[in-house]
Write an enzyme that holds these catalytic residues in place. Structure first.
Site, PDB file in Angstrom:
ATOM      1  N   ASP A  81      -6.656  18.794 -37.277  1.00 20.85           N
ATOM      2  CA  ASP A  81      -8.005  17.753 -37.771  1.00 20.85           C
ATOM      3  C   ASP A  81      -8.542  18.748 -38.925  1.00 20.85           C
ATOM      4  O   ASP A  81      -8.428  19.782 -39.165  1.00 20.85           O
ATOM      5  CB  ASP A  81      -8.692  17.601 -36.732  1.00 20.85           C
ATOM      6  CG  ASP A  81      -9.412  16.307 -36.926  1.00 20.85           C
ATOM      7  OD1 ASP A  81      -9.527  15.523 -38.026  1.00 20.85           O
ATOM      8  OD2 ASP A  81      -9.847  15.517 -35.728  1.00 20.85           O
ATOM      9  N   GLU A 104     -22.269   3.699 -34.133  1.00 20.20           N
ATOM     10  CA  GLU A 104     -21.195   4.267 -33.398  1.00 20.20           C
ATOM     11  C   GLU A 104     -20.096   4.657 -34.200  1.00 20.20           C
ATOM     12  O   GLU A 104     -19.643   4.022 -35.095  1.00 20.20           O
ATOM     13  CB  GLU A 104     -20.942   3.483 -32.366  1.00 20.20           C
ATOM     14  CG  GLU A 104     -20.319   2.214 -32.427  1.00 20.20           C
ATOM     15  CD  GLU A 104     -19.656   1.407 -31.473  1.00 20.20           C
ATOM     16  OE1 GLU A 104     -19.377   1.726 -30.178  1.00 20.20           O
ATOM     17  OE2 GLU A 104     -19.268   0.432 -31.569  1.00 20.20           O
TER      18      GLU A 104
END
Length: 735
Positions: free
Chosen positions: A277, A481
């Site tokens: 990542d 979100e």
């Protein structure tokens, strides 16, 4: 002279030996063997690696791989996104519903078709970039870092919208279909490359992901966090895996002995590439503090099989790591083989005429059939949660409609995150205006989180008295979100850095609906969100509720089609909707105890798998399972019939759940989805379903014995339309 000739011949032999080992080369056509498309890929890869300097090798192990001009190798950026359509490309593309909405369709076949469409549009963009000859920049390539198959274990996690929900079985089924659509059907050649992320045990909170150390039981690891990864690696042959930011049992995931070496590479035999990542290797020495410096972090990551660094720092130190003896050039070559194998499988070093996907034109973007599929998936993703007195579909007696709410006409909200941009976005307001013969009145100005001023409330109440129904389109948004850095930038009550601190619908929205309810006008609540919302008041007081997620470019049309009866809702919840915050364990606790429908012991607001239709279905046995099995048996097998007994044609998602023995000290699921199938059933017609569940799929980790086994004892199978629906059931024993 003889000695000179001998030396000259010897040098000549050794100089051409690598070429001879590669087979017969037509040197007239291909000066370098790695350019020969007729050679085996492993031979081409080895030839190319043989030609690279150590500096050039390392330059290919970073997401923005630099060009190697002396060999005619263009630059390539591995980082590309296609969560629910080609993302961030700068081109106008088809945007499908967000991933969580894709799971709500319970339709793997439709998701495979979506993956195929995305790969077509991606190839169109890539082929255009290749033709322009400027190298492949970020978001123009065909190595995609999708799907996200982390388990949505807690509804407060902002990135849960990117997942396929809380259930490993459903997640695996949807993800495998998506990967198949992306990668194509050729076992050797890839249409595009998919990447399963984030490996592993990663699902928030966002604010701690760079420092968080997760510890879970071996049981939870294998029961919840690994099954989807295992299925994609072993069954779908996914070509890439992304390792996560967090630590697992003290070691960073990208340098983890158990996850990377023992399980992924050895036990599962994964031969594809692994990318970190973005910035995860930097975390080794900056945040986790498990490594002293860049060189030790980079060497350890590569030795654990992390082939590609999405970052700008760590892998630049690999030359120093080689010099210090922390890693060998042969170790570097191992990673390069995996990386270049992917690029060769994608046809990046083949003549255009040899690559069948090079013929996919740029004009395929936003093809009419692509737009139609986006609309169909949006329809299939919307969950009907409540329909008091069958107010929906709206009757001809409804002449005037008032539409209010912060998401009624916000184009951005329905695109979710990691999204592309389409040419046209149909909001709920536009969809209802386009599809309705009724008079539509719209009042704008309501906030998702801030209390409405009195003058606006008075205006809404006055208008609500003059209409037949009020439609409130609310929920939250991807600005509230989402991933750390992309969402939650404002300091608002209930939200923190992309996550939520409460699952309640913002009070400001409920207050408006209470005002409307007080005058007696029927109210329909449409919730757009990427996660489960607790709306207890609405569940008790609204006349109808639709969970519409972030539905993509055609969300508004899909909503209107359901409201006015053009489409009969068929979606089901891929996550549990809890009543309130008190139902939730500590967000940072990764134990699955009392989480998700599999282990939750209270009554939810809406259970996993729930979804209403405008019609009704009944179930009956045709063939029950046997009363007893042994662990040597192959399948649990049974048949049942579902009949449409209502007034409308519809689609039913038949679901079968296994209820495990609940005795002794071993923790087992209360129930577990082990079969589902979506079928269109016309009114007064029936469909027969055939279930075959492999007995070994019931295996669970026995913590006491330290083994995987099929638990013995009394089981139940229940079949119906959701996880709490036991329309038919049968007991059986495994001895």
């Amino acid at each position: 002279m003889k000695i000179y000739n001998i030396i000259h011949k010897t040098v000549l032999i050794f100089s051409i030996l690598p070429v001879l080992c590669l087979g017969q080369i037509n040197k007239k056509d291909y000066e370098m063997p790695f350019r020969d498309p007729d050679l085996a890929i492993n031979l081409r890869v080895n030839d190319l690696i043989h030609r690279l300097t150590i500096e050039e090798k390392i330059s290919q192990m970073q997401n923005n791989a630099t060009a190697i001009n002396r060999l005619g190798i263009p630059g390539y950026n591995w980082w590309n996104e296609c969560l629910h359509g080609v993302g961030r490309s700068g081109h106008k593309v088809t945007v499908f519903p967000q991933a969580i909405a894709m799971a709500a369709t319970f339709n793997p076949g439709a998701i495979e078709r979506e993956g195929d469409i995305i790969s077509n549009e991606a190839r169109g963009i890539y082929n255009k970039a290749v033709a322009e000859g400027k190298g492949i920049k970020q978001y123009q390539g065909i190595t995609f870092w999708s799907p996200n198959i982390n388990i949505f274990r807690d509804p407060r996690w902002g990135r849960g919208q990117e997942t396929y929900g809380e259930d490993p079985y459903l997640t695996s089924a949807i993800a495998q279909s998506f990967v198949k659509g992306l990668q194509g059907n050729d076992s050797l050649r890839l249409k595009t490359s998919a990447c399963a992320k984030h490996y592993a045990v990663h699902s928030g909170p966002e604010f701690g992901r760079h420092t968080f150390d997760v510890t879970v039981s071996t049981y939870d690891l294998w029961d919840t966090y690994l099954p989807a990864f295992q299925d994609l690696v072993l069954n779908s042959k996914v070509s890439g895996v992304m390792c996560a930011y967090n630590r697992y049992q003290g070691q960073p995931c990208c340098g983890n002995d158990l996850l990377m070496n023992d399980i992924l590479r050895k036990k599962w035999g994964f031969s594809g590439y692994v990318t970190s990542d973005c910035g995860a290797i930097d975390d080794f020495y900056k945040n986790h503090k498990t490594h002293l410096d860049k060189a030790s972090a980079a060497a350890d990551a590569v030795l654990h099989g992390t082939d590609l660094d999405c970052g700008t720092e760590a892998y630049t130190s690999l030359i120093d790591a080689v010099k210090k003896g922390l890693i060998s050039e042969a170790d570097i070559d191992n990673s390069l083989r995996r990386l270049f194998t992917i690029r060769f499988r994608l046809g990046m070093f083949d003549p255009i005429e040899k690559d069948p996907y090079s013929k996919i034109p740029y004009s395929i973007l936003e093809a009419p059939s692509h737009k139609q599929h986006a609309l169909q998936l949006a329809r299939e993703s919307i969950v009907l949660l409540k329909n008091k007195n069958q107010i929906l579909p709206l009757k001809s007696s409804v002449k005037k409609i008032l539409i209010i709410g912060p998401n009624a006409h916000d184009e951005e909200v329905q695109l979710g995150n990691y999204n592309g941009i389409p040419s046209q976005i149909i909001t709920p307001l536009l969809g209802m205006n386009n599809c309705s013969k009724q008079q539509i009145i719209h009042i704008d100005g309501l906030s998702r989180t801030e209390k409405a001023d009195n003058s606006l409330i008075e205006k809404i109440v006055k208008a609500a008295k003059k209409v037949d129904v009020v439609i409130y389109v609310g929920g939250i948004s991807p600005k509230l979100e989402g991933e750390e850095g992309d969402a939650g930038k404002e300091l608002l009550d209930g939200f923190k850095g992309g996550d939520r601190t409460t699952i309640a619908l913002p009070k400001a929205q409920t207050d408006v609906m209470k005002q409307v309810k007080s005058i007696g006008t029927p109210i329909i609540f449409i919730c757009m969100s990427g996660s489960a919302i607790s709306f207890e008041w609405e569940a008790n007081n609204a006349d109808a509720i639709l969970q519409a997620w972030y539905g993509g470019q055609a969300a508004g049309t899909a909503i209107a089609d359901i409201l006015f009866g053009k489409y009969n809702p068929s979606a089901h919840l891929p996550i549990t909707f809890y009543k309130n915050d008190s139902d939730l364990p500590d967000f940072e606790n990764y134990s699955m105890s009392n989480r998700t429908y599999k282990y939750f012991t209270k009554k939810p607001l809406y259970p996993f798998g729930f979804g209403l239709s405008y019609t009704s279905f009944t179930y009956k046995w045709k063939q029950k399972p046997r009363s007893s099995y042994t662990i040597k048996d192959t399948f649990l097998e049974c048949r049942f019939i579902t009949r449409n007994v209502g007034k409308y044609d519809g689609e039913e998602v038949a679901q079968a759940y296994i209820h495990y023995p609940q005795k002794g000290m071993q923790r087992l699921p209360i129930k577990e989805l082990r079969y589902f199938k979506k079928s269109a059933i016309r009114k007064n017609k029936e469909v027969e379903f055939h279930i075959r569940i492999p007995i070994n799929h019931l295996q669970k980790w026995n913590e006491k014995l330290g083994i995987i086994e099929v638990p013995k004892g009394r089981y139940n199978i229940s079949i119906g339309s959701h996880s709490n629906d036991k329309q038919i059931e049968a007991a059986f024993y495994i001895n």
